[in-house]
Write a protein that holds these residues in place. Sequence first.
Motif, PDB file in Angstrom:
ATOM      1  N   LEU A  82       2.666  -3.768  -1.599  1.00 47.16           N
ATOM      2  CA  LEU A  82       3.721  -4.830  -1.158  1.00 47.16           C
ATOM      3  C   LEU A  82       2.726  -5.763  -0.298  1.00 47.16           C
ATOM      4  O   LEU A  82       1.924  -5.512   0.394  1.00 47.16           O
ATOM      5  N   LEU A 108       7.163   2.108  -1.148  1.00 41.24           N
ATOM      6  CA  LEU A 108       6.951   2.484  -2.692  1.00 41.24           C
ATOM      7  C   LEU A 108       6.979   4.139  -2.566  1.00 41.24           C
ATOM      8  O   LEU A 108       6.446   4.596  -1.647  1.00 41.24           O
ATOM      9  N   LEU A 127      10.645   1.383  -6.029  1.00 37.78           N
ATOM     10  CA  LEU A 127      10.908   0.367  -4.644  1.00 37.78           C
ATOM     11  C   LEU A 127      11.958   1.093  -4.110  1.00 37.78           C
ATOM     12  O   LEU A 127      13.242   0.955  -4.426  1.00 37.78           O
ATOM     13  N   ILE A 144       5.650  -7.698  -4.679  1.00 39.44           N
ATOM     14  CA  ILE A 144       4.733  -6.509  -5.240  1.00 39.44           C
ATOM     15  C   ILE A 144       3.825  -6.807  -6.242  1.00 39.44           C
ATOM     16  O   ILE A 144       4.119  -7.766  -7.081  1.00 39.44           O
TER      17      ILE A 144
END
Length: 320
Positions: A82, A108, A127, A144
């Motif tokens: 991220l 994640l 996610l 991401i």
Amino acid sequence: MKKIIYFKYLFCCLAMLNLLAGCNTNDDLVKGSDDNGIFIVPAGKTAIESNVLLSFNPDYKFPLAVAIVSPAAVSSNATIALDNSLITGFNTRNNTSYSVMPEGSCSLETANLTIPKDGKASQQTNLIINPRILALDTDYLLPIKVASVSTTDITLNDALATKYYIFRVPTPVRGNLSNGKPASKNGPSGSPAARGNDGNTNGDWAANSVCETGAIAEGYWQVDLGAVSPLIDDVKIWNRTDCCDDRTVNFYVFISNVPFKGTSVAESLAQQGVKSFYTPGKAGRPTQILTAVSGRYIRVQNTGFTSLTLAEFTATGIKP
């Protein structure tokens, strides 16, 4: 009070599933490039995915993986991350004003993915979004990216290897979901089913607002809300008052996102996805049933041989 967020849609990850099954080339994504670039799936031309969430739900999980165009020559490890540092640049380029996700709202499941030798896609990760701490009516952006890849035959291009998730949590619209919606019933009685949700709770038969099925085994009345409500808070049933208040007795309320497949109590109890709520004894004025489920189709059904009788039925919750 817990904030309730209106649900409109969630992105369907068929593109990723197809890729994991066969991993065909994404021509839109890689057109004009001869490199075996790595990208995040599901993806498209813009690699942007929008979602509107329900804050009362458990954590949302959005499946994703990494993929390449040509089969991997060797097993390749990739790390995804991220990266909120990309938000400012995104807003500048697109003249937008997306906000940063609050701390603790996203993570994640795993950041380390592997594309096997001769494969085109990695295993799936998720996610994870915690919707309960997101502010109402705020547009969030979550970038991401593929942060690293272990082999040199796979190209790491930032533009190709970045995916943007947009999350919005709008204020819900709540109210009566059932009033005036299409209704039907079984049984021999000629009283219109529309009386059951005409907005009038008068329980006197002479007022022409009471609906009956007539004497029948497992008599039912049902309503189609027109679209799936993401949250039906409760339903209320008003019984007849001038007589015969023992006709709606020992009954079920069934709620489903899809039409009921059968007409019997047993069939509705067995139908996958149908939620059932049983009330022993007679219906009241009203009988309130706390449901807290999604649904479009609602059925009130007796379990015995009698005439199901309704002065009024209401379903209250978030409007579709």
